[in-house]
Write a protein that holds these residues in place. Structure first.
Motif, PDB file in Angstrom:
ATOM      1  N   ASN A 218      25.785  38.772  28.066  1.00 57.49           N
ATOM      2  CA  ASN A 218      25.909  39.793  29.102  1.00 57.49           C
ATOM      3  C   ASN A 218      27.159  40.626  28.836  1.00 57.49           C
ATOM      4  O   ASN A 218      28.280  40.171  29.092  1.00 57.49           O
ATOM      5  N   PRO A 219      27.016  41.867  28.363  1.00 57.77           N
ATOM      6  CA  PRO A 219      28.196  42.664  28.009  1.00 57.77           C
ATOM      7  C   PRO A 219      29.004  43.116  29.216  1.00 57.77           C
ATOM      8  O   PRO A 219      30.126  43.588  29.063  1.00 57.77           O
ATOM      9  N   LYS A 220      28.440  42.966  30.425  1.00 62.72           N
ATOM     10  CA  LYS A 220      29.126  43.426  31.633  1.00 62.72           C
ATOM     11  C   LYS A 220      29.951  42.320  32.294  1.00 62.72           C
ATOM     12  O   LYS A 220      30.621  42.569  33.294  1.00 62.72           O
ATOM     13  N   ALA A 221      29.910  41.112  31.749  1.00 63.50           N
ATOM     14  CA  ALA A 221      30.589  39.991  32.400  1.00 63.50           C
ATOM     15  C   ALA A 221      32.100  40.191  32.448  1.00 63.50           C
ATOM     16  O   ALA A 221      32.733  39.941  33.479  1.00 63.50           O
TER      17      ALA A 221
ATOM     18  N   PHE B 157      34.436  40.416  35.891  1.00 63.46           N
ATOM     19  CA  PHE B 157      35.626  39.647  36.241  1.00 63.46           C
ATOM     20  C   PHE B 157      36.851  40.560  36.364  1.00 63.46           C
ATOM     21  O   PHE B 157      37.704  40.340  37.224  1.00 63.46           O
ATOM     22  N   ALA B 158      36.936  41.584  35.511  1.00 65.69           N
ATOM     23  CA  ALA B 158      38.052  42.521  35.597  1.00 65.69           C
ATOM     24  C   ALA B 158      37.999  43.339  36.881  1.00 65.69           C
ATOM     25  O   ALA B 158      39.019  43.827  37.363  1.00 65.69           O
ATOM     26  N   ALA B 159      36.782  43.502  37.453  1.00 65.74           N
ATOM     27  CA  ALA B 159      36.642  44.224  38.714  1.00 65.74           C
ATOM     28  C   ALA B 159      36.860  43.320  39.909  1.00 65.74           C
ATOM     29  O   ALA B 159      37.408  43.742  40.934  1.00 65.74           O
ATOM     30  N   LEU B 160      36.435  42.061  39.797  1.00 70.14           N
ATOM     31  CA  LEU B 160      36.519  41.130  40.924  1.00 70.14           C
ATOM     32  C   LEU B 160      37.931  40.610  41.153  1.00 70.14           C
ATOM     33  O   LEU B 160      38.441  40.646  42.284  1.00 70.14           O
ATOM     34  N   PHE B 161      38.586  40.123  40.126  1.00 69.26           N
ATOM     35  CA  PHE B 161      39.877  39.457  40.287  1.00 69.26           C
ATOM     36  C   PHE B 161      40.969  40.337  40.901  1.00 69.26           C
ATOM     37  O   PHE B 161      41.737  39.856  41.746  1.00 69.26           O
ATOM     38  N   PRO B 162      41.094  41.619  40.500  1.00 69.85           N
ATOM     39  CA  PRO B 162      42.176  42.429  41.075  1.00 69.85           C
ATOM     40  C   PRO B 162      42.079  42.614  42.583  1.00 69.85           C
ATOM     41  O   PRO B 162      43.079  42.921  43.229  1.00 69.85           O
ATOM     42  N   LEU B 163      40.881  42.431  43.146  1.00 69.49           N
ATOM     43  CA  LEU B 163      40.715  42.565  44.591  1.00 69.49           C
ATOM     44  C   LEU B 163      41.533  41.521  45.348  1.00 69.49           C
ATOM     45  O   LEU B 163      41.817  41.681  46.530  1.00 69.49           O
ATOM     46  N   PHE B 164      41.913  40.439  44.664  1.00 74.25           N
ATOM     47  CA  PHE B 164      42.603  39.331  45.329  1.00 74.25           C
ATOM     48  C   PHE B 164      43.965  39.038  44.705  1.00 74.25           C
ATOM     49  O   PHE B 164      44.598  38.043  45.042  1.00 74.25           O
TER      50      PHE B 164
ATOM     51  N   MET C 241      36.609  35.394  31.218  1.00 74.89           N
ATOM     52  CA  MET C 241      37.734  35.517  32.143  1.00 74.89           C
ATOM     53  C   MET C 241      39.041  35.745  31.396  1.00 74.89           C
ATOM     54  O   MET C 241      39.870  36.572  31.796  1.00 74.89           O
ATOM     55  N   LEU C 242      39.249  35.012  30.308  1.00 78.24           N
ATOM     56  CA  LEU C 242      40.469  35.176  29.526  1.00 78.24           C
ATOM     57  C   LEU C 242      40.552  36.584  28.949  1.00 78.24           C
ATOM     58  O   LEU C 242      41.625  37.204  28.947  1.00 78.24           O
ATOM     59  N   ALA C 243      39.417  37.098  28.462  1.00 79.66           N
ATOM     60  CA  ALA C 243      39.407  38.462  27.923  1.00 79.66           C
ATOM     61  C   ALA C 243      39.742  39.467  29.014  1.00 79.66           C
ATOM     62  O   ALA C 243      40.511  40.409  28.797  1.00 79.66           O
TER      63      ALA C 243
END
Length: 207
Positions: free
Chosen positions: A121-124, A128-135, A54-56
């Motif tokens: 998991n290299p996609k993690a 998170f970079a895809a999920l968080f901006p939605l909100f 998440m921090l990354a």
């Protein structure tokens, strides 16, 4: 962050967590073999890796949003597309799988298993970079919103992992064969549904 956005985020995370992934299955296996008290170290390792991911993701997002106000809208739609991709991929690749087994292990080993399973998991970070901006509201300070989203996700994930561990022996005997097949397909459907709802929300916000 407004309460309605936060509660929508909670509902979305619930949908995304409705089917077990590698970390949840590892939690099931380790808790069934070693007991819940030792199994929680697997959950601790998973959450530690999630926090670093998440921090990354947050550091990259903060730079993008600061550079361009329109970038947030673009990232939101990329997030919707990514969730659809994950859902379709889960449905296409759904197949019966045998439950994992685990040997008795030390608390350190269980923590490392949880950490590596999540960190490998290299996609993690992309997730998170895809999920968080939605909100995230680009007009409000980024980091307070990011902290709320991160803490909420970690708490919910921890509760889910604990629930899996507490009922490990019951669940582990049922996530096999055709049961797992339909579980994976249902999980893919939930991801697509979440993407559809988030797409509608983005359209409403743009009006």
């Amino acid at each position: 962050m407004s309460f309605d956005i936060w509660i929508t985020y909670v509902a979305t995370v619930l949908l995304l967590m409705s089917t077990p992934g590698p970390s949840q299955l590892l939690m099931l296996s380790n808790s069934a073999t070693n007991g819940l008290r030792r199994g929680v170290f697997t959950a601790a390792g998973d959450l530690t890796a999630n926090l670093l991911q998440m921090l990354a993701a947050g550091l990259g997002l903060a730079a993008i949003i600061a550079a361009s106000g329109t970038a947030l809208a673009v990232i939101k739609w990329l997030g919707v597309a990514y969730l659809v991709f994950l859902g379709v991929k889960a449905i296409i690749k759904a197949k019966p799988q045998a439950a994992q087994t685990a040997q008795l292990a030390s608390r350190k080993t269980l923590w490392m298993q949880g950490f590596i399973t999540s960190a490998a998991n290299p996609k993690a970070v992309v997730f998170f970079a895809a999920l968080f901006p939605l909100f995230i509201d680009g007009a409000l300070p980024f980091w307070p919103q990011f902290a709320i989203l991160s803490a909420t996700y970690l708490i919910m994930d921890g509760l889910f992992l604990t629930a899996y561990g507490a009922s490990a022996s019951w669940l582990a005997t049922r996530f096999k064969g055709s049961a797992r097949l339909w579980l994976d397909r249902a999980g893919g459907g939930f991801m697509i549904l979440a993407a559809f709802l988030l797409g509608l929300k983005s359209l409403r916000d743009a009006q």
